[in-house]
Design a protein around this motif. Structure first.
Motif, PDB file in Angstrom:
ATOM      1  N   PHE A  39      -2.829   7.887   8.727  1.00  0.00           N
ATOM      2  CA  PHE A  39      -1.563   8.099   8.038  1.00  0.00           C
ATOM      3  C   PHE A  39      -1.322   9.600   8.066  1.00  0.00           C
ATOM      4  O   PHE A  39      -2.101  10.374   7.490  1.00  0.00           O
ATOM      5  CB  PHE A  39      -1.653   7.592   6.595  1.00  0.00           C
ATOM      6  CG  PHE A  39      -0.405   7.820   5.775  1.00  0.00           C
ATOM      7  CD1 PHE A  39       0.627   6.906   5.801  1.00  0.00           C
ATOM      8  CD2 PHE A  39      -0.277   8.955   4.993  1.00  0.00           C
ATOM      9  CE1 PHE A  39       1.783   7.113   5.052  1.00  0.00           C
ATOM     10  CE2 PHE A  39       0.867   9.177   4.239  1.00  0.00           C
ATOM     11  CZ  PHE A  39       1.904   8.251   4.271  1.00  0.00           C
ATOM     12  N   PHE A  69       3.680   7.921   9.757  1.00  0.00           N
ATOM     13  CA  PHE A  69       3.882   7.339   8.440  1.00  0.00           C
ATOM     14  C   PHE A  69       4.481   5.948   8.598  1.00  0.00           C
ATOM     15  O   PHE A  69       4.406   5.374   9.687  1.00  0.00           O
ATOM     16  CB  PHE A  69       4.645   8.266   7.480  1.00  0.00           C
ATOM     17  CG  PHE A  69       5.886   8.937   8.009  1.00  0.00           C
ATOM     18  CD1 PHE A  69       7.132   8.417   7.733  1.00  0.00           C
ATOM     19  CD2 PHE A  69       5.803  10.119   8.726  1.00  0.00           C
ATOM     20  CE1 PHE A  69       8.286   9.046   8.172  1.00  0.00           C
ATOM     21  CE2 PHE A  69       6.954  10.763   9.172  1.00  0.00           C
ATOM     22  CZ  PHE A  69       8.190  10.215   8.904  1.00  0.00           C
ATOM     23  N   CYS A  70       5.034   5.376   7.544  1.00  0.00           N
ATOM     24  CA  CYS A  70       5.230   3.918   7.494  1.00  0.00           C
ATOM     25  C   CYS A  70       5.997   3.347   8.666  1.00  0.00           C
ATOM     26  O   CYS A  70       5.596   2.320   9.244  1.00  0.00           O
ATOM     27  CB  CYS A  70       5.883   3.500   6.180  1.00  0.00           C
ATOM     28  SG  CYS A  70       7.593   4.061   5.963  1.00  0.00           S
ATOM     29  N   TYR A  71       7.119   3.973   9.053  1.00  0.00           N
ATOM     30  CA  TYR A  71       7.927   3.418  10.130  1.00  0.00           C
ATOM     31  C   TYR A  71       7.130   3.341  11.427  1.00  0.00           C
ATOM     32  O   TYR A  71       7.265   2.387  12.204  1.00  0.00           O
ATOM     33  CB  TYR A  71       9.173   4.276  10.345  1.00  0.00           C
ATOM     34  CG  TYR A  71       9.903   4.647   9.085  1.00  0.00           C
ATOM     35  CD1 TYR A  71      10.612   3.691   8.352  1.00  0.00           C
ATOM     36  CD2 TYR A  71       9.881   5.951   8.605  1.00  0.00           C
ATOM     37  CE1 TYR A  71      11.283   4.033   7.189  1.00  0.00           C
ATOM     38  CE2 TYR A  71      10.544   6.305   7.443  1.00  0.00           C
ATOM     39  CZ  TYR A  71      11.249   5.339   6.734  1.00  0.00           C
ATOM     40  OH  TYR A  71      11.901   5.689   5.576  1.00  0.00           O
ATOM     41  N   ASN A  74       3.491   0.892  10.663  1.00  0.00           N
ATOM     42  CA  ASN A  74       3.802  -0.527  10.527  1.00  0.00           C
ATOM     43  C   ASN A  74       4.690  -1.028  11.662  1.00  0.00           C
ATOM     44  O   ASN A  74       4.615  -2.195  12.051  1.00  0.00           O
ATOM     45  CB  ASN A  74       4.460  -0.801   9.170  1.00  0.00           C
ATOM     46  CG  ASN A  74       3.453  -0.807   8.036  1.00  0.00           C
ATOM     47  OD1 ASN A  74       2.324  -1.250   8.195  1.00  0.00           O
ATOM     48  ND2 ASN A  74       3.844  -0.291   6.874  1.00  0.00           N
ATOM     49  N   HIS A 108      10.788   2.632   2.876  1.00  0.00           N
ATOM     50  CA  HIS A 108       9.475   2.176   3.331  1.00  0.00           C
ATOM     51  C   HIS A 108       9.641   0.935   4.191  1.00  0.00           C
ATOM     52  O   HIS A 108      10.584   0.150   4.007  1.00  0.00           O
ATOM     53  CB  HIS A 108       8.585   1.861   2.121  1.00  0.00           C
ATOM     54  CG  HIS A 108       7.194   1.464   2.467  1.00  0.00           C
ATOM     55  ND1 HIS A 108       6.353   2.277   3.204  1.00  0.00           N
ATOM     56  CD2 HIS A 108       6.477   0.333   2.202  1.00  0.00           C
ATOM     57  CE1 HIS A 108       5.183   1.673   3.366  1.00  0.00           C
ATOM     58  NE2 HIS A 108       5.237   0.492   2.769  1.00  0.00           N
ATOM     59  N   ALA A 110       7.369  -2.400   5.490  1.00  0.00           N
ATOM     60  CA  ALA A 110       6.162  -3.213   5.355  1.00  0.00           C
ATOM     61  C   ALA A 110       6.364  -4.506   6.133  1.00  0.00           C
ATOM     62  O   ALA A 110       7.472  -4.790   6.619  1.00  0.00           O
ATOM     63  CB  ALA A 110       5.857  -3.498   3.879  1.00  0.00           C
ATOM     64  N   ASP A 124       0.339  -3.936   5.292  1.00  0.00           N
ATOM     65  CA  ASP A 124       0.898  -2.592   5.150  1.00  0.00           C
ATOM     66  C   ASP A 124      -0.167  -1.566   5.495  1.00  0.00           C
ATOM     67  O   ASP A 124      -1.048  -1.256   4.686  1.00  0.00           O
ATOM     68  CB  ASP A 124       1.398  -2.387   3.716  1.00  0.00           C
ATOM     69  CG  ASP A 124       2.241  -1.133   3.572  1.00  0.00           C
ATOM     70  OD1 ASP A 124       2.203  -0.279   4.477  1.00  0.00           O
ATOM     71  OD2 ASP A 124       2.941  -1.001   2.543  1.00  0.00           O
ATOM     72  N   GLY A 126       0.783   1.475   6.462  1.00  0.00           N
ATOM     73  CA  GLY A 126       1.539   2.710   6.510  1.00  0.00           C
ATOM     74  C   GLY A 126       1.925   3.287   5.168  1.00  0.00           C
ATOM     75  O   GLY A 126       2.922   4.003   5.079  1.00  0.00           O
ATOM     76  N   PHE A 127       1.143   3.022   4.121  1.00  0.00           N
ATOM     77  CA  PHE A 127       1.492   3.539   2.798  1.00  0.00           C
ATOM     78  C   PHE A 127       0.487   4.570   2.296  1.00  0.00           C
ATOM     79  O   PHE A 127       0.580   5.026   1.165  1.00  0.00           O
ATOM     80  CB  PHE A 127       1.596   2.384   1.788  1.00  0.00           C
ATOM     81  CG  PHE A 127       2.308   2.743   0.513  1.00  0.00           C
ATOM     82  CD1 PHE A 127       3.661   3.055   0.526  1.00  0.00           C
ATOM     83  CD2 PHE A 127       1.632   2.788  -0.692  1.00  0.00           C
ATOM     84  CE1 PHE A 127       4.333   3.399  -0.647  1.00  0.00           C
ATOM     85  CE2 PHE A 127       2.288   3.133  -1.878  1.00  0.00           C
ATOM     86  CZ  PHE A 127       3.645   3.440  -1.849  1.00  0.00           C
ATOM     87  N   HIS A 130      -3.723   2.471  -0.211  1.00  0.00           N
ATOM     88  CA  HIS A 130      -3.142   1.175  -0.555  1.00  0.00           C
ATOM     89  C   HIS A 130      -4.214   0.117  -0.330  1.00  0.00           C
ATOM     90  O   HIS A 130      -5.406   0.422  -0.251  1.00  0.00           O
ATOM     91  CB  HIS A 130      -1.903   0.928   0.303  1.00  0.00           C
ATOM     92  CG  HIS A 130      -0.990  -0.134  -0.221  1.00  0.00           C
ATOM     93  ND1 HIS A 130      -0.416  -0.079  -1.473  1.00  0.00           N
ATOM     94  CD2 HIS A 130      -0.535  -1.284   0.340  1.00  0.00           C
ATOM     95  CE1 HIS A 130       0.354  -1.131  -1.658  1.00  0.00           C
ATOM     96  NE2 HIS A 130       0.288  -1.892  -0.572  1.00  0.00           N
TER      97      HIS A 130
END
Length: 281
Positions: A39, A69-71, A74, A108, A110, A124, A126-127, A130
Motif C-alpha cells: 500500500f 492505493f485503493c483504486y 483493488n 474508496h 472495494a 479489500d 487497498g485500505f 485493515h
C-alpha cells in the motif's frame, strides 16, 4: 488478462494457479497480496499519473513491481480474480474521517467477490491497515481477524457528508474495525472508470492526505506490519510491539524501499515535489 499476465501476477504473490475459485483460494490470495504488494502513494510525489484503467494498473503491479492505493490495488486484484473465475463486483465507498465525517464520493474502491463454493466476500487489499482476510459479506455479527474485530452493518438513515450535511444511506453498509467505522459502502455495482475523479482528487488536492504524506506499507509474515512513512521506518509485531527509527540518508531510504518493499527507485520521493503528470491528468 492473458495467461502470461496472470502467471506474472501469481508469481509476484508467490501463488500457484488455482484449480477452482473457492473461498479458501480467495483467502490465500488476499493475504499474499497484503504481504507482497505494498500500500503506497509514491506516485503522487514522483509526478506519476494515477489512472484507474486495468492495463495501466496491471503494468504497475506486474511490470514495475510497484503497489498503490485503493483504486490501483483493488482494481488490479479485481482483474486477477475475474481472470481466475471469481465473480467480482466493484463497490464505491466513502471513508470516515474526523468527527465521523464522510469523504468524497468514490473515495474508496472495494470488492464484492463470489466463489464457487457459495457465499460472498468483502475483499479489500487497498485500505492499508485493515482485515488480513476477506470478510463474509452477508454476516452482520463480529468477524475476528488478525487485523482486528470487524463488522459489516446496515448503515443508518443519515450520516455526516463530505460537507457536513446529511446523506441518505439508501441500503449502504458501514464497515467497522474494533467498533470504529472505517468506510461506508454503496451496494450498487461500479466500473473502474467510475473512480477516475476520485483518483485525480486524491492525487492532486491539497485536502487529500495522500498529497500531504508519504506512505509505503506491507503486512509482515508474523501478522505485523512494516511501514515507511517519509523517512520514518516503523515495524509493528503481531502483539503490537513497535520499533521506530529515522533513516539517515537517501541511500538508506532507497535500500529500504528495495529490500523491504521490493520497490526500485532512482530517487527518494519527497512530500511537496511537483506532480506535473498527476496535475495534468
Amino acid at each position: 488478462m492473458n495467461s502470461a499476465r496472470i502467471d506474472s501476477y501469481l508469481r509476484r504473490l508467490g501463488a500457484a494457479r488455482p484449480a477452482r475459485p473457492t473461498a479458501g483460494v480467495l483467502r490465500d490470495l488476499h493475504l499474499r497480496h497484503l504481504r507482497t504488494v505494498p500500500f503506497e502513494n509514491l506516485s503522487v510525489h514522483l509526478g506519476e499519473e494515477t489512472v484507474p484503467s486495468e492495463e495501466r494498473l496491471l503494468d504497475k503491479v506486474t511490470g514495475s513491481g510497484r503497489g498503490g492505493f485503493c483504486y490501483e490495488l483493488n482494481g488490479a486484484f479485481a482483474a486477477l480474480l475475474t481472470s481466475l473465475g471469481f465473480e467480482v463486483t466493484l463497490l464505491a465507498g466513502r471513508v470516515y474521517g474526523d468527527e465521523g465525517r464522510l469523504g468524497i464520493p468514490y473515495d474508496h474502491l472495494a470488492l464484492r467477490v463470489g466463489t464457487v463454493d457459495g457465499g460472498e466476500w468483502l475483499a479489500d487489499v487497498g485500505f492499508g491497515a485493515h482485515s488480513h482476510f476477506p470478510l463474509a459479506f452477508a454476516e452482520r455479527g463480529e468477524q475476528a481477524d488478525p487485523g482486528g474485530v470487524f463488522r459489516i452493518t446496515e448503515a443508518g438513515p443519515h450520516a455526516a457528508g463530505a460537507a457536513g450535511g446529511p446523506g441518505a444511506a439508501g441500503g449502504d453498509l458501514d464497515v467497522l474495525r474494533d467498533g470504529k467505522p472505517q468506510y461506508r459502502l454503496e451496494v450498487r455495482p461500479r466500473t473502474l472508470e467510475d473512480f477516475t475523479a476520485g483518483a485525480w482528487w486524491h492525487s492532486t488536492s491539497p485536502a487529500s492526505h495522500f498529497t500531504r504524506s508519504l506512505v509505503c506499507s506491507l503486512v509482515t509474515g508474523d501478522g505485523g506490519r512494516i511501514t515507511l512513512g517519509g523517512r520514518t521506518l516503523t515495524v509493528t509485531t503481531a502483539d503490537g510491539t513497535r520499533e521506530v527509527r529515522e533513516l539517515e540518508g537517501d541511500d538508506e531510504v532507497l535500500r529500504v524501499y528495495r529490500e523491504r518493499f521490493g520497490i526500485e527507485l532512482d530517487r527518494v520521493p519527497e512530500v511537496g515535489e511537483p506532480r506535473g503528470a498527476a496535475r495534468n491528468s
